[in-house]
Design an enzyme around this catalytic site. Structure first.
Site, PDB file in Angstrom:
ATOM      1  N   GLY A  12       0.942  -1.188   0.037  1.00 33.45           N
ATOM      2  CA  GLY A  12       0.074   0.047  -0.063  1.00 33.45           C
ATOM      3  C   GLY A  12       1.053   1.203   0.074  1.00 33.45           C
ATOM      4  O   GLY A  12       1.589   1.643   1.034  1.00 33.45           O
ATOM      5  N   MET A  16       0.067   7.718   2.808  1.00 34.12           N
ATOM      6  CA  MET A  16       0.438   7.228   4.095  1.00 34.12           C
ATOM      7  C   MET A  16       1.697   6.116   3.964  1.00 34.12           C
ATOM      8  O   MET A  16       2.687   6.358   4.687  1.00 34.12           O
ATOM      9  CB  MET A  16      -0.846   6.772   4.976  1.00 34.12           C
ATOM     10  CG  MET A  16      -1.549   7.603   5.416  1.00 34.12           C
ATOM     11  SD  MET A  16      -1.172   8.907   6.741  1.00 34.12           S
ATOM     12  CE  MET A  16      -0.830   7.737   8.262  1.00 34.12           C
ATOM     13  N   GLY A  17       1.384   5.050   3.159  1.00 28.28           N
ATOM     14  CA  GLY A  17       2.203   4.100   3.040  1.00 28.28           C
ATOM     15  C   GLY A  17       3.564   4.693   2.634  1.00 28.28           C
ATOM     16  O   GLY A  17       4.793   4.250   3.112  1.00 28.28           O
ATOM     17  N   ALA A  78      -9.380   0.122   5.019  1.00 25.58           N
ATOM     18  CA  ALA A  78      -9.996  -1.062   5.987  1.00 25.58           C
ATOM     19  C   ALA A  78     -11.074  -1.877   5.172  1.00 25.58           C
ATOM     20  O   ALA A  78     -11.629  -1.297   4.275  1.00 25.58           O
ATOM     21  CB  ALA A  78     -10.523  -0.420   7.261  1.00 25.58           C
ATOM     22  N   LYS A 184      -6.965   3.090  18.740  1.00 29.60           N
ATOM     23  CA  LYS A 184      -7.146   4.093  17.382  1.00 29.60           C
ATOM     24  C   LYS A 184      -8.382   4.320  17.164  1.00 29.60           C
ATOM     25  O   LYS A 184      -8.790   5.581  16.878  1.00 29.60           O
ATOM     26  CB  LYS A 184      -6.290   3.443  16.298  1.00 29.60           C
ATOM     27  CG  LYS A 184      -6.492   4.115  15.016  1.00 29.60           C
ATOM     28  CD  LYS A 184      -5.797   5.390  15.234  1.00 29.60           C
ATOM     29  CE  LYS A 184      -5.893   6.517  14.078  1.00 29.60           C
ATOM     30  NZ  LYS A 184      -6.358   6.420  12.943  1.00 29.60           N
ATOM     31  N   HIS A 187      -9.450   6.940  19.836  1.00 33.85           N
ATOM     32  CA  HIS A 187      -8.707   8.179  19.428  1.00 33.85           C
ATOM     33  C   HIS A 187      -9.548   8.815  18.345  1.00 33.85           C
ATOM     34  O   HIS A 187      -9.633  10.207  18.387  1.00 33.85           O
ATOM     35  CB  HIS A 187      -7.392   7.652  18.736  1.00 33.85           C
ATOM     36  CG  HIS A 187      -6.683   8.870  18.148  1.00 33.85           C
ATOM     37  ND1 HIS A 187      -6.923   9.271  16.710  1.00 33.85           N
ATOM     38  CD2 HIS A 187      -5.601   9.757  18.343  1.00 33.85           C
ATOM     39  CE1 HIS A 187      -6.233  10.321  16.283  1.00 33.85           C
ATOM     40  NE2 HIS A 187      -5.254  10.333  17.301  1.00 33.85           N
ATOM     41  N   GLU A 191     -11.436  12.607  18.106  1.00 28.04           N
ATOM     42  CA  GLU A 191     -11.213  13.382  17.218  1.00 28.04           C
ATOM     43  C   GLU A 191     -12.541  13.944  16.665  1.00 28.04           C
ATOM     44  O   GLU A 191     -12.512  15.377  16.488  1.00 28.04           O
ATOM     45  CB  GLU A 191     -10.212  12.692  16.140  1.00 28.04           C
ATOM     46  CG  GLU A 191      -9.990  13.299  14.778  1.00 28.04           C
ATOM     47  CD  GLU A 191      -9.546  12.425  13.734  1.00 28.04           C
ATOM     48  OE1 GLU A 191      -8.373  12.001  14.216  1.00 28.04           O
ATOM     49  OE2 GLU A 191      -9.888  12.281  12.680  1.00 28.04           O
ATOM     50  N   TYR A 192     -13.387  13.207  16.426  1.00 31.01           N
ATOM     51  CA  TYR A 192     -14.715  13.571  15.809  1.00 31.01           C
ATOM     52  C   TYR A 192     -15.351  14.683  16.871  1.00 31.01           C
ATOM     53  O   TYR A 192     -15.732  15.705  16.258  1.00 31.01           O
ATOM     54  CB  TYR A 192     -15.831  12.312  15.709  1.00 31.01           C
ATOM     55  CG  TYR A 192     -15.746  11.709  14.384  1.00 31.01           C
ATOM     56  CD1 TYR A 192     -14.583  11.069  14.083  1.00 31.01           C
ATOM     57  CD2 TYR A 192     -17.091  11.437  13.759  1.00 31.01           C
ATOM     58  CE1 TYR A 192     -14.430  10.279  12.814  1.00 31.01           C
ATOM     59  CE2 TYR A 192     -16.879  10.640  12.516  1.00 31.01           C
ATOM     60  CZ  TYR A 192     -15.774  10.221  12.145  1.00 31.01           C
ATOM     61  OH  TYR A 192     -15.707   9.515  10.939  1.00 31.01           O
ATOM     62  N   LYS A 262     -15.432   8.236   7.175  1.00 27.20           N
ATOM     63  CA  LYS A 262     -15.129   6.863   7.102  1.00 27.20           C
ATOM     64  C   LYS A 262     -15.554   6.072   7.993  1.00 27.20           C
ATOM     65  O   LYS A 262     -15.479   4.546   8.070  1.00 27.20           O
ATOM     66  CB  LYS A 262     -13.550   6.792   6.808  1.00 27.20           C
ATOM     67  CG  LYS A 262     -13.278   7.460   5.669  1.00 27.20           C
ATOM     68  CD  LYS A 262     -12.037   7.191   4.976  1.00 27.20           C
ATOM     69  CE  LYS A 262     -10.606   7.518   6.102  1.00 27.20           C
ATOM     70  NZ  LYS A 262     -10.423   8.756   6.034  1.00 27.20           N
ATOM     71  N   ARG A 289     -22.489  15.184  11.821  1.00 27.41           N
ATOM     72  CA  ARG A 289     -22.103  14.956  10.322  1.00 27.41           C
ATOM     73  C   ARG A 289     -23.237  14.312   9.724  1.00 27.41           C
ATOM     74  O   ARG A 289     -23.327  14.754   8.458  1.00 27.41           O
ATOM     75  CB  ARG A 289     -20.659  13.873  10.425  1.00 27.41           C
ATOM     76  CG  ARG A 289     -19.639  14.509  11.068  1.00 27.41           C
ATOM     77  CD  ARG A 289     -18.485  13.786  10.693  1.00 27.41           C
ATOM     78  NE  ARG A 289     -17.335  14.129  11.341  1.00 27.41           N
ATOM     79  CZ  ARG A 289     -16.150  13.634  11.051  1.00 27.41           C
ATOM     80  NH1 ARG A 289     -15.891  12.854   9.942  1.00 27.41           N
ATOM     81  NH2 ARG A 289     -14.898  14.106  11.612  1.00 27.41           N
ATOM     82  N   HIS A 453     -41.118  -5.042  33.836  1.00 26.94           N
ATOM     83  CA  HIS A 453     -39.559  -5.391  33.786  1.00 26.94           C
ATOM     84  C   HIS A 453     -38.771  -5.303  35.023  1.00 26.94           C
ATOM     85  O   HIS A 453     -37.779  -5.416  35.122  1.00 26.94           O
ATOM     86  CB  HIS A 453     -39.068  -4.252  32.840  1.00 26.94           C
ATOM     87  CG  HIS A 453     -39.505  -4.172  31.354  1.00 26.94           C
ATOM     88  ND1 HIS A 453     -39.552  -5.337  30.632  1.00 26.94           N
ATOM     89  CD2 HIS A 453     -40.112  -3.476  30.456  1.00 26.94           C
ATOM     90  CE1 HIS A 453     -39.840  -5.203  29.279  1.00 26.94           C
ATOM     91  NE2 HIS A 453     -40.277  -4.032  29.243  1.00 26.94           N
TER      92      HIS A 453
END
Ligand code: 3PG
Length: 473
Positions: A12, A16-17, A78, A184, A187, A191-192, A262, A289, A453
């Site tokens: 990849g 990034m890669g 992913a 991650k 994380h 971030e959102y 994503k 979003r 209940h």
């Protein structure tokens, strides 16, 4: 002549890669790269004069170029692509090879892949990497999980290429199985939430107070010098200055107000719901979003639904100062939610996470890096058993001093009609967490009334049911 063998392999070679390969080479490692898109292999090969790298044109050539047992990093999207790459690679792999999935895979997929490859004596690690393009190139925050033995094989590499916080590498072994990908994911959930809080501040200052992009730039620049110092606040100040090449306007004003995703933020809220851990600011960040993409509907509704005019009539500097404190308050509550989720997930999934390590490796390199993480690291180190970060000695007093600012900002949102769901959710999280009593006795009564209940009582042990609304004698 003996054929040269390379230390590591990278599959990849996207942004990034490729940048991670250059970063590895900067630290003296040699790398063979493969991508099914040959143009990316060619781009990599251009660096041949400078770096110890080679590009392979098929997976056999790639596997043959690597020292054994092989260590192969995957940086591919992913999902099913990861499985497809592993399946195509398998025929060329041998016992004890190690594959590191450095993408944003769902943690449950990582667990399955570890089990599947274990049968073939191939090691598999889920490794979260954050920092975007420049992080990959200059030092990201790295969140590895999997077998400790496998980690030890790659620790020198990961420590070398990671960002450094006060001289310490922003990488640590996080735990077995999918621990790295789980951390991650959280994380990204944080971030959102962080991004949504900043977006709400922007709406208050731009639409409410009528500030120009230059004024916004100055405010965010100043904020980045104080308690809000962080990567996200710093790039936000840059964004307000960026000119659009096509029109000459500020680029931010030419971008459609419709946010994509994503999936990692939604995964965080889904998993938090499954574990019954409240992360309301992350929840609303994902929902906002989702509201943002309803652009057409919002344009119709704007003409039909009544409300205040979204204009703020208070001193702009005073508003900015109060907002700075309100944001700081909210960001602390977001980290408290993220850490609480990690603590619960660690128990549920037997990750044995060390929160001080996680706070430590988030201090540099990653998207949520922020000066508040120094205090978070200190808090979870000195009081590791605390159920919630908000209760730590470090933050208790801070929150007490800041909370009135959050209330003022939320009131401004309510009075003007400017939507501030993340700021509101932060305050509600704080207020509900500090409520020794919540109205859920009534909720339990309703559940028992309509569904038998059952409920627990405040004065005795056991489970009770009442035949509600029967005639009482
Ligand atoms: C990433 O993983 O690339 C980002 O940190 C989150 O991406 P998203 O906003 O597209 O979900």
């Amino acid at each position: 002549m003996e054929k040269r063998l390379y230390d590591y392999g990278m599959i990849g070679l996207g942004t990034m890669g490729r940048n991670l390969v250059y970063n590895m080479c900067d630290h003296g490692f040699s790398v063979a790269g493969f991508d099914k898109d040959f143009s990316k292999v060619e781009i990599l090969e251009k660096g041949k004069g400078i770096y110890k790298i080679c590009g392979a044109h098929n997976l056999k050539e790639f596997a043959d170029a690597l020292k054994k047992p092989r260590v192969i990093l995957l940086l591919v999207p992913a999902g099913s692509i990861v499985d497809s790459v592993i399946n195509k690679l398998k025929p060329w792999m041998s016992k004890n090879d190690l594959v590191m999935d450095c993408g944003n895979s769902h943690y449950s997929d990582t667990n399955l892949r570890i089990k599947k490859l274990e049968k073939e004596k191939i090691h598999f690690m889920g490794v979260g990497i954050s920092g975007g393009e420049s992080g990959a190139r200059n030092g990201p925050s790295i969140m590895p999980g999997g077998s400790k033995k496998a980690y030890e094989r790659v620790a020198p590499l990961l420590e070398a290429i990671s960002a450094k916080a006060k001289g310490e590498p922003c990488v640590a072994y996080l735990g077995p199985g999918s621990a790295g990908h789980y951390v991650k994911m959280v994380h990204n959930g944080i971030e959102y939430a962080f991004m949504q809080l900043i977006a709400e501040a922007y709406q208050l200052l731009k639409q409410g107070a009528g500030m120009s992009n230059d004024q916004l730039h100055d405010i965010f620049l100043k904020w980045n010098d104080g308690s809000l110092k962080s990567y996200l606040v710093s790039i936000t100040s840059d964004i307000f200055k960026q000119k659009d090449n096509l029109t000459g306007n500020r680029l931010v004003d030419m971008i459609l107000d419709s946010a994509h995703q994503k999936g990692t933020g939604a995964w965080t809220t889904e998993d938090a719901m499954a574990l019954q851990v409240p992360v309301p600011v992350i929840d609303v960040a994902v929902s906002m979003r989702n509201i943002s993409i309803l652009k057409e509907e919002r344009l119709v509704a704007q003409k039909q639904l009544q409300g205040p005019d979204m204009k703020i009539n208070i001193d702009k500097q005073k508003l900015a100062d109060t907002l700075e404190n309100a944001l700081y308050f909210s960001i602390i509550t977001v980290f408290a939610q993220g850490m609480a989720l990690l603590r619960n997930a660690s128990d549920a999934y037997q990750y044995d996470l060390k929160l001080e390590d996680i706070a430590g490796i988030w201090r540099e390199g990653c998207i949520i890096r922020a000066s508040v993480l120094d205090d978070i690291m200190a808090a979870v180190t000195t009081q590791p058993a605390l159920s919630n970060l908000m209760l730590s000695e470090v933050f208790k007093e801070k929150l007490a001093g800041l909370q009135e600012n959050a209330r003022q900002i939320v009131r401004t949102g309510i009075n003007t009609g400017i939507p501030l769901p993340a700021l509101m959710a932060s305050l509600s999280y704080y207020d509900s967490y500090r409520s020794g009593w919540l109205p859920d006795n009534l909720l339990q009564a309703q559940r028992d009334y309509f569904g038998a209940h059952t409920y627990e009582r405040t004065d005795r042990e056991g489970t009770f049911h009442t035949e509600w609304n029967q005639k009482q004698h």
